[in-house]
Design a protein around this motif. Structure first.
Motif, PDB file in Angstrom:
ATOM      1  N   GLY A  14       0.768  -1.242   0.000  1.00 55.62           N
ATOM      2  CA  GLY A  14       0.000   0.000   0.000  1.00 55.62           C
ATOM      3  C   GLY A  14       0.796   1.286   0.000  1.00 55.62           C
ATOM      4  O   GLY A  14       0.229   2.365   0.082  1.00 55.62           O
ATOM      5  N   GLU A  15       2.116   1.198  -0.115  1.00 54.48           N
ATOM      6  CA  GLU A  15       2.978   2.386  -0.113  1.00 54.48           C
ATOM      7  C   GLU A  15       3.877   2.376  -1.340  1.00 54.48           C
ATOM      8  O   GLU A  15       4.370   1.313  -1.737  1.00 54.48           O
ATOM      9  N   PRO A  16       4.152   3.562  -1.921  1.00 58.47           N
ATOM     10  CA  PRO A  16       5.096   3.588  -3.040  1.00 58.47           C
ATOM     11  C   PRO A  16       6.518   3.331  -2.556  1.00 58.47           C
ATOM     12  O   PRO A  16       6.937   3.835  -1.516  1.00 58.47           O
ATOM     13  N   VAL A  17       7.242   2.517  -3.305  1.00 57.26           N
ATOM     14  CA  VAL A  17       8.638   2.188  -3.015  1.00 57.26           C
ATOM     15  C   VAL A  17       9.406   2.448  -4.303  1.00 57.26           C
ATOM     16  O   VAL A  17       8.934   2.098  -5.386  1.00 57.26           O
ATOM     17  N   GLY A  18      10.590   3.059  -4.198  1.00 56.20           N
ATOM     18  CA  GLY A  18      11.324   3.334  -5.416  1.00 56.20           C
ATOM     19  C   GLY A  18      12.806   3.566  -5.216  1.00 56.20           C
ATOM     20  O   GLY A  18      13.263   3.861  -4.109  1.00 56.20           O
ATOM     21  N   ILE A  19      13.523   3.422  -6.317  1.00 60.62           N
ATOM     22  CA  ILE A  19      14.950   3.678  -6.376  1.00 60.62           C
ATOM     23  C   ILE A  19      15.237   4.420  -7.673  1.00 60.62           C
ATOM     24  O   ILE A  19      14.400   4.430  -8.582  1.00 60.62           O
ATOM     25  N   VAL A  20      16.406   5.016  -7.776  1.00 61.17           N
ATOM     26  CA  VAL A  20      16.853   5.575  -9.045  1.00 61.17           C
ATOM     27  C   VAL A  20      18.075   4.792  -9.503  1.00 61.17           C
ATOM     28  O   VAL A  20      18.831   4.271  -8.685  1.00 61.17           O
ATOM     29  N   ALA A  21      18.233   4.715 -10.822  1.00 62.01           N
ATOM     30  CA  ALA A  21      19.359   3.968 -11.382  1.00 62.01           C
ATOM     31  C   ALA A  21      19.892   4.697 -12.604  1.00 62.01           C
ATOM     32  O   ALA A  21      19.121   5.110 -13.468  1.00 62.01           O
ATOM     33  N   THR A  22      21.210   4.853 -12.641  1.00 61.69           N
ATOM     34  CA  THR A  22      21.855   5.369 -13.844  1.00 61.69           C
ATOM     35  C   THR A  22      22.476   4.223 -14.631  1.00 61.69           C
ATOM     36  O   THR A  22      23.091   4.451 -15.662  1.00 61.69           O
ATOM     37  N   SER A  23      22.282   3.016 -14.151  1.00 63.30           N
ATOM     38  CA  SER A  23      22.832   1.833 -14.823  1.00 63.30           C
ATOM     39  C   SER A  23      21.821   1.182 -15.752  1.00 63.30           C
ATOM     40  O   SER A  23      22.025   0.062 -16.208  1.00 63.30           O
ATOM     41  N   LEU A  24      20.736   1.873 -16.034  1.00 64.45           N
ATOM     42  CA  LEU A  24      19.695   1.343 -16.895  1.00 64.45           C
ATOM     43  C   LEU A  24      20.241   1.096 -18.299  1.00 64.45           C
ATOM     44  O   LEU A  24      20.831   1.981 -18.908  1.00 64.45           O
ATOM     45  N   ALA A  25      20.082  -0.109 -18.793  1.00 63.87           N
ATOM     46  CA  ALA A  25      20.523  -0.458 -20.144  1.00 63.87           C
ATOM     47  C   ALA A  25      19.307  -0.925 -20.937  1.00 63.87           C
ATOM     48  O   ALA A  25      18.652  -1.900 -20.567  1.00 63.87           O
ATOM     49  N   VAL A  26      19.006  -0.209 -22.006  1.00 68.30           N
ATOM     50  CA  VAL A  26      17.848  -0.552 -22.828  1.00 68.30           C
ATOM     51  C   VAL A  26      18.316  -1.221 -24.113  1.00 68.30           C
ATOM     52  O   VAL A  26      19.475  -1.111 -24.502  1.00 68.30           O
ATOM     53  N   GLY A  27      17.412  -1.918 -24.761  1.00 69.23           N
ATOM     54  CA  GLY A  27      17.759  -2.585 -26.008  1.00 69.23           C
ATOM     55  C   GLY A  27      18.602  -3.827 -25.817  1.00 69.23           C
ATOM     56  O   GLY A  27      19.294  -4.262 -26.726  1.00 69.23           O
ATOM     57  N   ILE A  28      18.559  -4.420 -24.651  1.00 60.65           N
ATOM     58  CA  ILE A  28      19.314  -5.651 -24.398  1.00 60.65           C
ATOM     59  C   ILE A  28      18.813  -6.750 -25.326  1.00 60.65           C
ATOM     60  O   ILE A  28      19.580  -7.509 -25.884  1.00 60.65           O
ATOM     61  N   SER A  29      17.494  -6.803 -25.473  1.00 59.16           N
ATOM     62  CA  SER A  29      16.871  -7.758 -26.393  1.00 59.16           C
ATOM     63  C   SER A  29      15.601  -7.120 -26.933  1.00 59.16           C
ATOM     64  O   SER A  29      14.858  -6.480 -26.183  1.00 59.16           O
ATOM     65  N   TYR A  30      15.380  -7.297 -28.224  1.00 64.65           N
ATOM     66  CA  TYR A  30      14.146  -6.813 -28.832  1.00 64.65           C
ATOM     67  C   TYR A  30      13.072  -7.895 -28.856  1.00 64.65           C
ATOM     68  O   TYR A  30      11.888  -7.590 -28.944  1.00 64.65           O
ATOM     69  N   SER A  31      13.473  -9.156 -28.801  1.00 65.16           N
ATOM     70  CA  SER A  31      12.515 -10.244 -28.857  1.00 65.16           C
ATOM     71  C   SER A  31      12.932 -11.345 -27.886  1.00 65.16           C
ATOM     72  O   SER A  31      13.810 -12.145 -28.212  1.00 65.16           O
ATOM     73  N   PRO A  32      12.395 -11.384 -26.673  1.00 60.63           N
ATOM     74  CA  PRO A  32      11.412 -10.446 -26.139  1.00 60.63           C
ATOM     75  C   PRO A  32      12.091  -9.139 -25.731  1.00 60.63           C
ATOM     76  O   PRO A  32      13.306  -9.114 -25.503  1.00 60.63           O
ATOM     77  N   PRO A  33      11.306  -8.060 -25.594  1.00 59.52           N
ATOM     78  CA  PRO A  33      11.896  -6.787 -25.164  1.00 59.52           C
ATOM     79  C   PRO A  33      12.405  -6.884 -23.718  1.00 59.52           C
ATOM     80  O   PRO A  33      11.647  -7.196 -22.801  1.00 59.52           O
ATOM     81  N   ILE A  34      13.707  -6.637 -23.550  1.00 58.21           N
ATOM     82  CA  ILE A  34      14.374  -6.771 -22.247  1.00 58.21           C
ATOM     83  C   ILE A  34      15.226  -5.531 -21.993  1.00 58.21           C
ATOM     84  O   ILE A  34      15.883  -5.025 -22.902  1.00 58.21           O
ATOM     85  N   ILE A  35      15.216  -5.057 -20.730  1.00 60.10           N
ATOM     86  CA  ILE A  35      16.157  -4.044 -20.263  1.00 60.10           C
ATOM     87  C   ILE A  35      16.801  -4.566 -18.986  1.00 60.10           C
ATOM     88  O   ILE A  35      16.322  -5.541 -18.401  1.00 60.10           O
ATOM     89  N   THR A  36      17.887  -3.940 -18.563  1.00 60.21           N
ATOM     90  CA  THR A  36      18.540  -4.326 -17.313  1.00 60.21           C
ATOM     91  C   THR A  36      18.929  -3.070 -16.532  1.00 60.21           C
ATOM     92  O   THR A  36      18.987  -1.971 -17.077  1.00 60.21           O
ATOM     93  N   PHE A  37      19.190  -3.261 -15.265  1.00 56.97           N
ATOM     94  CA  PHE A  37      19.847  -2.259 -14.434  1.00 56.97           C
ATOM     95  C   PHE A  37      20.609  -3.007 -13.369  1.00 56.97           C
ATOM     96  O   PHE A  37      20.401  -4.203 -13.151  1.00 56.97           O
TER      97      PHE A  37
END
Length: 183
Positions: A48-71
């Protein structure tokens, strides 16, 4: 030719020497700090509460099929064990005017979500209003990697504000980039 001679001839005059890549060394930290990165806020509702972090290690386009990202996340994080309990996580790639939002989400837990707009998806993912990109994800894997874990996220839905420019983090500061939106 020595490594120093090779570096000068191959890399240009800006790189003058190489140093051992020792764990925690100032040289390694300097190299990591000089890598410009967009900033992702990864958030969800947990108990019931918002939880969050920030990341500058986000990597997009790791895979297009299936669509995958990492951090990657520090193993010492006290927030990640809570956040990974969520069935779905919202990734908001912050826009250039959201440096304050980034600092707030990375600050004390009680203050992380005070005073700015959020959107909660039906799945419980939380998105930051005004962000450049929204990505609805599920965690599919977590890989041990030194003092961090690499988290693999499968994309479920995506959204993009084509008029917004990303918040860029470099050398401990936020920067703006010029965006050419013409096609």
């Amino acid at each position: 030719m020595t490594i120093d001679q090779t570096v000068k001839s191959e890399c240009g005059l800006g790189v003058h020497s190489m140093a051992p890549a020792l764990a925690g060394s100032s040289e390694v930290r300097d190299v990591f700090r000089r890598y410009a990165a967009s900033v992702g806020a990864l958030c969800a509702m947990v108990d019931g509460e918002p939880v969050g972090i920030v990341a500058t290690s986000l990597a997009v386009g790791i895979s297009y099929s299936p669509p995958i990202i990492t951090f990657s996340i520090r193993k010492a994080s006290t927030t990640w064990p809570k956040l990974r309990q969520a069935s779905h996580i919202g990734v908001s790639v912050l826009a250039e005017n959201q440096g304050g939002v980034c600092r707030q989400i990375s600050g004390p837990s009680a203050e992380r979500f005070r005073g700015f707009g959020l959107h909660e998806s039906p799945e419980g993912a939380v998105f930051v209003k005004g962000a450049m990109t929204w990505i609805l994800c599920t965690v599919v894997n977590e890989i041990d990697c030194g003092d961090h874990a690499i988290v693999v996220l499968k994309l479920i839905e995506v959204g993009l504000d084509r008029e917004a420019a990303p918040l860029i983090y470099l050398d401990g500061q936020f920067h703006r980039v010029g965006m050419n939106t013409s096609t």
